[in-house]
Design an enzyme around this catalytic site. Structure first.
Site, mmCIF file in Angstrom:
data_model
loop_
_atom_site.group_PDB
_atom_site.id
_atom_site.type_symbol
_atom_site.label_atom_id
_atom_site.label_comp_id
_atom_site.label_asym_id
_atom_site.label_seq_id
_atom_site.Cartn_x
_atom_site.Cartn_y
_atom_site.Cartn_z
ATOM 1 N NE ARG A 199 -3.978 0.178 2.269
ATOM 2 C CZ ARG A 199 -4.620 0.525 3.091
ATOM 3 N NH1 ARG A 199 -4.674 0.006 4.412
ATOM 4 N NH2 ARG A 199 -5.320 1.579 3.133
ATOM 5 C CB CYS B 211 -2.339 3.560 9.471
ATOM 6 S SG CYS B 211 -3.644 3.963 10.480
#
Length: 311
Positions: A209, A267
């Site tokens: 990611r 995050c």
């Protein structure tokens, strides 16, 4: 003084299963350590039975359901279920992220609804290496609840110690705890953008990611320019327990987080980054949370996006 950093010690972050079992009057094969490792709370003095509160924070970003179904099938005795979406997050627009911080007054009500009183000792856990329970740990400390700890290893460690589970719901008596919002450092969007030039910004998501190879939840793939990838799951070992303080300190040192200046973490939506903050604190390194995280950044027009391995 903290033996890793030479600074004043910070409150412990973790509690061992053997300690929680002892606090509940249960025995385990491994008794609590007489001298706890850095980052762990000691077994003694044990809190009074009516001041020990246990919270179950089972949730996964991509999982079906809320975690409540699993809780009902079996949880640590006395544990109260906490909802990530309705109790540990606000409900603002996309530019605030998928899990913005809750309204301070409303979160104070939540704290009391969970049965917490001033002076309580709170233990939070999940079944996902602490990555969701850390959100409750961080929020409670942000709200001024100081005696709150992550159960190291979570429910898996409790099961591995052959400790009992309780089925069904636990409905707490409302508490009277007074909260004091703003006790943990926080980054806003502008602060996160500027931090790589002034300190260290850690991206706690999985490497794919971060690199922008995949993005299952947010509108754009990649990372905040200048951020360094530090996946949350590298904070724990194969059992889901936190790595020793010395290992964590060395990990973050290699990422540059030992340098003078602010350290921040984000995050996808500000949940698992709280686990990074906890690991940094175990390592003796204070750090700020960017609550909006990538979900806020990627939903804000004009914000640049970096891809690949390099910051």
């Amino acid at each position: 003084m903290d033996r890793l950093t030479g600074e004043a010690p910070r409150p412990p972050v973790l509690v061992d299963v053997a300690v929680l079992a002892a606090w509940q009057g249960r025995r385990t094969a491994a008794p609590p350590a007489a001298a706890p490792a850095p980052g762990f709370v000691a077994a003694d003095p044990a809190p009074a039975a009516d001041t020990l509160k246990v919270l179950d924070v089972r949730w996964t970003a991509l999982g079906a359901g809320t975690g409540h179904e699993e809780y009902l099938r079996g949880h640590i005795p006395g544990a109260v279920y906490v909802s990530m979406n309705s109790q540990l997050a606000g409900h603002d627009g996309p530019r605030e992220g998928r899990h913005p911080l809750p309204d301070p007054a409303r979160f104070g009500d939540t704290v009391r609804m969970l049965g917490l009183n001033d002076g309580d000792t709170v233990v939070v856990y999940d079944d996902a290496h602490g990555t969701s329970a850390a959100r409750a740990w961080w929020l409670l400390r942000h709200a001024g609840i100081t005696s709150v700890y992550l159960l190291d290893g979570g429910l898996s460690a409790w099961r591995a110690a052959n400790l009992p589970l309780q089925a069904g719901d636990v409905i707490p008596r409302p508490g009277t705890a007074r909260t004091s919002w703003g006790q943990m450092p926080v980054l806003d969007l502008e602060g996160a953008a500027a931090l790589p030039g002034q300190g260290v910004l850690l991206d706690a998501r999985a490497a794919e990611r971060y690199r922008g190879e995949t993005e299952p939840l947010d509108p754009r793939a990649g990372h905040i320019p200048g951020a360094i990838n530090a996946p949350t799951l590298d904070n724990v070992d194969h059992t889901g327990r936190f790595r020793p303080a010395e290992e964590l300190h060395e990990r973050f040192r290699q990422l540059g987080a030992h340098r003078a200046g602010t350290v921040g973490a984000y995050c996808g939506s500000g949940v698992s980054a709280a686990h990074e903050i906890a690991a940094l604190q175990v390592a003796g390194i204070p750090a700020a949370l960017f609550p909006g995280s990538w979900s806020a950044w990627s939903n804000t027009p004009g914000r640049p996006v970096a891809t690949g391995d390099r910051p």
